[in-house]
Enzyme design. Structure first.
Site, PDB file in Angstrom:
ATOM      1  N   GLU A 127      -6.604 -12.959   5.972  1.00 27.48           N
ATOM      2  CA  GLU A 127      -7.441 -11.764   5.874  1.00 27.48           C
ATOM      3  C   GLU A 127      -8.931 -12.055   5.675  1.00 27.48           C
ATOM      4  OE1 GLU A 127      -5.793  -9.047   3.014  1.00 27.48           O
ATOM      5  OE2 GLU A 127      -3.762  -9.264   3.792  1.00 27.48           O
ATOM      6  N   HIS A 178       0.807  -1.219   0.000  1.00 29.93           N
ATOM      7  CA  HIS A 178       0.000   0.000   0.000  1.00 29.93           C
ATOM      8  C   HIS A 178       0.842   1.272   0.000  1.00 29.93           C
ATOM      9  CE1 HIS A 178      -3.554  -2.380   0.681  1.00 29.93           C
ATOM     10  NE2 HIS A 178      -3.059  -2.877   1.802  1.00 29.93           N
ATOM     11  N   ASP A 204      -8.747  -6.093   7.424  1.00 33.67           N
ATOM     12  CA  ASP A 204      -9.211  -6.833   6.252  1.00 33.67           C
ATOM     13  C   ASP A 204     -10.217  -7.906   6.650  1.00 33.67           C
ATOM     14  OD1 ASP A 204      -7.609  -5.787   3.901  1.00 33.67           O
ATOM     15  OD2 ASP A 204      -6.005  -6.221   5.306  1.00 33.67           O
TER      16      ASP A 204
END
Length: 277
Positions: free
Chosen positions: A150, A50, A176
């Site tokens: 996740e 990210h 997540d």
């Protein structure tokens, strides 16, 4: 003349049954690594999924971590063997892979990260091999591999994933997981929190890979009681708390000032700065 400390501090902590604490470095620079290093943490989390940690920065970042005997943990964007090998060759000490759901995927990570006979990583030595004739074996022993679970399906496979040889940490990703369970932005929702705690406890019970998760300061007791041994935290909360403390102090000082003059009232019998009595 000797170089920086060798080995992997996160690996040493986990092998010794201790808790390894890794600090997020979303916009990390080598200066950030130097600053965090003085605080005594085991590793710095470099964000390649990210964040903006690009390939050309990994060398300087990982070198700065080594000056403080701190592991550079790099999160790749996906489980792609070439990304794993490249990050390790450039100097990181550990790999984090998101969205791992099965033991077969965990085995693919081990194959990508380890040289033969444990894996099938291409023989690319990189800067950390300099002056180390035994590097290939040492690298296999020292590299830390973290898989992130996740979604509920991944949690159902947690024990099987933890049992894969070569996996060091099975990390339950709370945000997540909350999204996958229909509670976006609510990792504290009772259903999500229960799933997190249950999975971490089951991973710990395997006695194989260490359980790990995101841990703000007010949750340390909770996760320590569950046997979590890899804690990931963010310095964003510390900066926010410090900024709010300063803002409150400034607001309090400003409120004590004379609103008519825009300055603090002068003590009786003393002259103001403008010369008025």
């Amino acid at each position: 003349m000797t170089g920086p400390a060798r080995g992997n501090r996160v690996k040493r902590a986990l092998a010794g049954g201790e808790v390894a604490v890794v600090v997020a470095g979303h916009s990390a620079s080598s200066d950030t690594a130097d600053f965090v290093g003085q605080l005594g943490f085991d590793g710095l989390w470099l964000e390649g999924e990210h964040g903006a940690v690009t390939w050309d920065r990994i060398g300087d970042l990982s070198r700065a971590c080594e000056l403080w005997d701190m592991a550079a943990m790099y999160r790749v964007r996906t489980l792609e063997p070439s990304l794993v090998a490249r990050a390790l060759t450039l100097g990181v000490h550990g790999i984090v892979v998101p969205q791992v759901s099965t033991a077969d995927e965990a085995r693919r990570l081990v194959a990508a990260a380890k040289f033969a006979p444990q894996g099938a990583r291409g023989v690319s030595r990189g800067r950390r091999s300099y002056g180390r004739p035994g590097f290939l074996d040492e690298e296999n022993d020292e590299t830390v591999l973290v898989v992130q679970l996740e979604d509920p399906g991944a949690l159902r496979n947690a024990e099987e994933i933890a049992a894969v040889p070569g996996i060091d940490v099975v990390f339950v990703a709370p945000n997540d997981l909350a999204q996958a369970m229909g509670h976006q932005g609510r990792p504290d929702h009772p259903e999500v929190a229960g799933a997190i705690d249950g999975a971490l406890g089951r991973i710990a019970a395997t006695g194989a890979a260490a359980p790990g998760t995101l841990c703000p300061a007010d949750q340390v007791d909770r996760f320590a009681a569950l046997g979590v041994r890899f804690l990931y935290t963010s310095y964003d909360a510390w900066i926010t708390a410090g900024a709010r403390d300063l803002r409150r102090a400034l607001d309090a000082a400003t409120a004590r000032r004379d609103p008519r003059q825009g300055t603090a009232p002068a003590p009786q019998g003393t002259a103001r700065q403008d010369g008025a009595a």
